[in-house]
Design a protein around this motif. Sequence first.
Motif, short mmCIF file in Angstrom:
data_model
loop_
_atom_site.label_atom_id
_atom_site.label_comp_id
_atom_site.label_asym_id
_atom_site.label_seq_id
_atom_site.Cartn_x
_atom_site.Cartn_y
_atom_site.Cartn_z
N VAL A 1 26.33 24.98 46.23
CA VAL A 1 26.63 26.14 47.07
C VAL A 1 26.51 27.44 46.28
CG1 VAL A 1 28.35 27.28 48.52
CG2 VAL A 1 28.19 24.78 48.52
N ASN A 2 25.74 28.38 46.82
CA ASN A 2 25.78 29.77 46.40
C ASN A 2 26.73 30.50 47.34
OD1 ASN A 2 23.84 29.20 44.51
ND2 ASN A 2 22.19 30.35 45.51
N GLY A 3 27.68 31.22 46.80
CA GLY A 3 28.66 31.91 47.63
C GLY A 3 28.74 33.38 47.30
N SER A 4 28.93 34.21 48.33
CA SER A 4 29.03 35.64 48.09
C SER A 4 30.42 36.17 48.41
CB SER A 4 28.00 36.41 48.92
OG SER A 4 28.48 36.67 50.23
N THR A 5 30.77 37.25 47.71
CA THR A 5 31.99 37.99 47.96
C THR A 5 31.70 39.46 47.70
OG1 THR A 5 34.30 38.33 47.28
CG2 THR A 5 32.78 37.58 45.59
N THR A 6 32.46 40.34 48.32
CA THR A 6 32.30 41.76 48.03
C THR A 6 33.22 42.20 46.90
OG1 THR A 6 33.95 42.34 49.71
CG2 THR A 6 31.64 42.28 50.42
N SER A 7 34.09 41.30 46.45
CA SER A 7 35.10 41.64 45.46
C SER A 7 34.77 41.06 44.09
CB SER A 7 36.47 41.11 45.93
OG SER A 7 37.41 41.13 44.90
N SER A 8 34.74 41.90 43.08
CA SER A 8 34.47 41.42 41.73
C SER A 8 35.59 40.50 41.24
CB SER A 8 34.31 42.60 40.77
OG SER A 8 35.48 43.40 40.75
N GLU A 9 36.82 40.76 41.71
CA GLU A 9 37.96 39.93 41.30
C GLU A 9 37.84 38.50 41.80
OE1 GLU A 9 38.23 42.87 42.79
OE2 GLU A 9 39.03 44.15 41.20
N LYS A 10 37.10 38.31 42.88
CA LYS A 10 37.02 36.97 43.48
C LYS A 10 35.89 36.13 42.89
CE LYS A 10 37.55 34.76 47.97
NZ LYS A 10 37.52 34.93 49.44
N LEU A 11 35.04 36.74 42.06
CA LEU A 11 33.93 35.98 41.48
C LEU A 11 34.42 34.79 40.67
CD1 LEU A 11 31.67 38.96 40.32
CD2 LEU A 11 31.20 37.36 42.20
N SER A 12 35.50 34.97 39.92
CA SER A 12 36.04 33.87 39.11
C SER A 12 36.63 32.78 39.99
CB SER A 12 37.08 34.40 38.13
OG SER A 12 38.17 35.00 38.82
N VAL A 13 37.18 33.16 41.14
CA VAL A 13 37.73 32.16 42.07
C VAL A 13 36.61 31.25 42.57
CG1 VAL A 13 38.88 31.82 44.29
CG2 VAL A 13 39.60 33.69 42.79
N LEU A 14 35.49 31.85 42.92
CA LEU A 14 34.34 31.06 43.38
C LEU A 14 33.83 30.16 42.26
CD1 LEU A 14 32.24 33.62 45.49
CD2 LEU A 14 34.19 32.23 46.20
N GLU A 15 33.64 30.75 41.08
CA GLU A 15 33.09 29.99 39.96
C GLU A 15 33.99 28.82 39.58
OE1 GLU A 15 30.72 30.98 35.86
OE2 GLU A 15 32.25 32.39 36.53
N ASN A 16 35.30 29.05 39.58
CA ASN A 16 36.25 27.99 39.22
C ASN A 16 36.29 26.88 40.27
OD1 ASN A 16 36.96 29.34 36.88
ND2 ASN A 16 38.72 30.38 37.80
N SER A 17 35.79 27.17 41.46
CA SER A 17 35.73 26.15 42.52
C SER A 17 34.42 25.38 42.49
CB SER A 17 35.90 26.82 43.90
OG SER A 17 37.16 27.47 43.99
N GLY A 18 33.52 25.74 41.57
CA GLY A 18 32.23 25.06 41.49
C GLY A 18 31.13 25.73 42.29
N ILE A 19 31.42 26.94 42.81
CA ILE A 19 30.47 27.70 43.62
C ILE A 19 29.73 28.68 42.70
CG2 ILE A 19 30.25 29.30 45.56
CD1 ILE A 19 33.12 28.18 46.39
N ARG A 20 28.42 28.81 42.88
CA ARG A 20 27.68 29.81 42.11
C ARG A 20 27.96 31.17 42.75
NH1 ARG A 20 21.17 30.47 41.44
NH2 ARG A 20 21.19 31.89 39.64
N PRO A 21 28.63 32.08 42.02
CA PRO A 21 29.14 33.31 42.66
C PRO A 21 28.16 34.48 42.61
CG PRO A 21 30.03 33.14 40.45
CD PRO A 21 29.12 31.94 40.64
N PHE A 22 28.17 35.26 43.69
CA PHE A 22 27.37 36.48 43.77
C PHE A 22 28.22 37.57 44.41
CE2 PHE A 22 24.34 33.06 43.62
CZ PHE A 22 23.26 33.55 42.90
N GLN A 23 28.18 38.76 43.85
CA GLN A 23 28.84 39.90 44.47
C GLN A 23 27.80 40.66 45.28
OE1 GLN A 23 30.94 42.50 41.80
NE2 GLN A 23 31.66 43.84 43.45
#
Length: 274
Positions: free
Chosen positions: A27-49
């Motif tokens: 899964v590639n996942g997006s968020t508008t928040s820089s603070e949430k990038l680590s939450v996605l990454e720690n869940s195994g999601i490839r994070p994108f802001q």
Amino acid sequence: MTQISILGCGWLGLPLAKALLQNGFSVNGSTTSSEKLSVLENSGIRPFQITLDSDSISGNIEAFLRGSKILIIDIPPKLRGNSKDPLNALGLSFVGKIETLIPFIEKSEIENVIFVSSTSVYGDANSIIAEETEPHPETEGGKQLLQTEQLLQKNTNFKTTVLRFGGLIGEDRHPVHFLAGRTNIENPNAPINLIHQEDCIGIIMKIIEINSWGETFNGVAPFHPNRKEYYTQKAAELNLALPEFNYQLPTFGKIVLSSKVEKVLGYSFSKKNL
């Protein structure tokens, strides 16, 4: 391993991403928040802001879409803004945001899109609603969602399935907390049209499993007690102050059916009694 991109890893998108990971997807996942990038990454999601605007996109949208065959769009039309321009203040840029996104989808490997919409596209008519019912949105959000549905579904470069969810509830989200202790609440006899987060995820998983593309589905639990009955009982269960309803004004409200989900997808709601 099949890769899916989820635009908007919020209240629904994040647990959906986790469920997809558990079922063998990447899964590639997006968020508008820089603070949430680590939450996605720690869940195994490839994070994108990534942030969509009506005339531009900030963030690496090409990399976010690259390698995925399926895109799930789960971003609400936020009807707030800082501009004094009444059009901007109403958030009339939501359709423009999707118009800006579409050329990037067209240039990517995306073949199928799931767009998370809402039953607000139907308005509040006193009627029983099915997918064949012609939408007549009354709110600005409903109007924008319907325009976006049409924009995506008419594009022949990919197939879009639209999901019109009812009111979203979950373990950490329930409208009774907003209504508890309030007085003079309208529409006591109107039916509820809610869906649990667990079933939202289940329906999306089923669409992907059986490749049900180019469709429109209502997502509402087959459970429609009236507002007074339901919210009074729920407040009592949670030891909250009981809401008080106003019977002086006429009651109006629709019942949204989700029989197509059950018939076409073969999906059975796990949370029927909400």
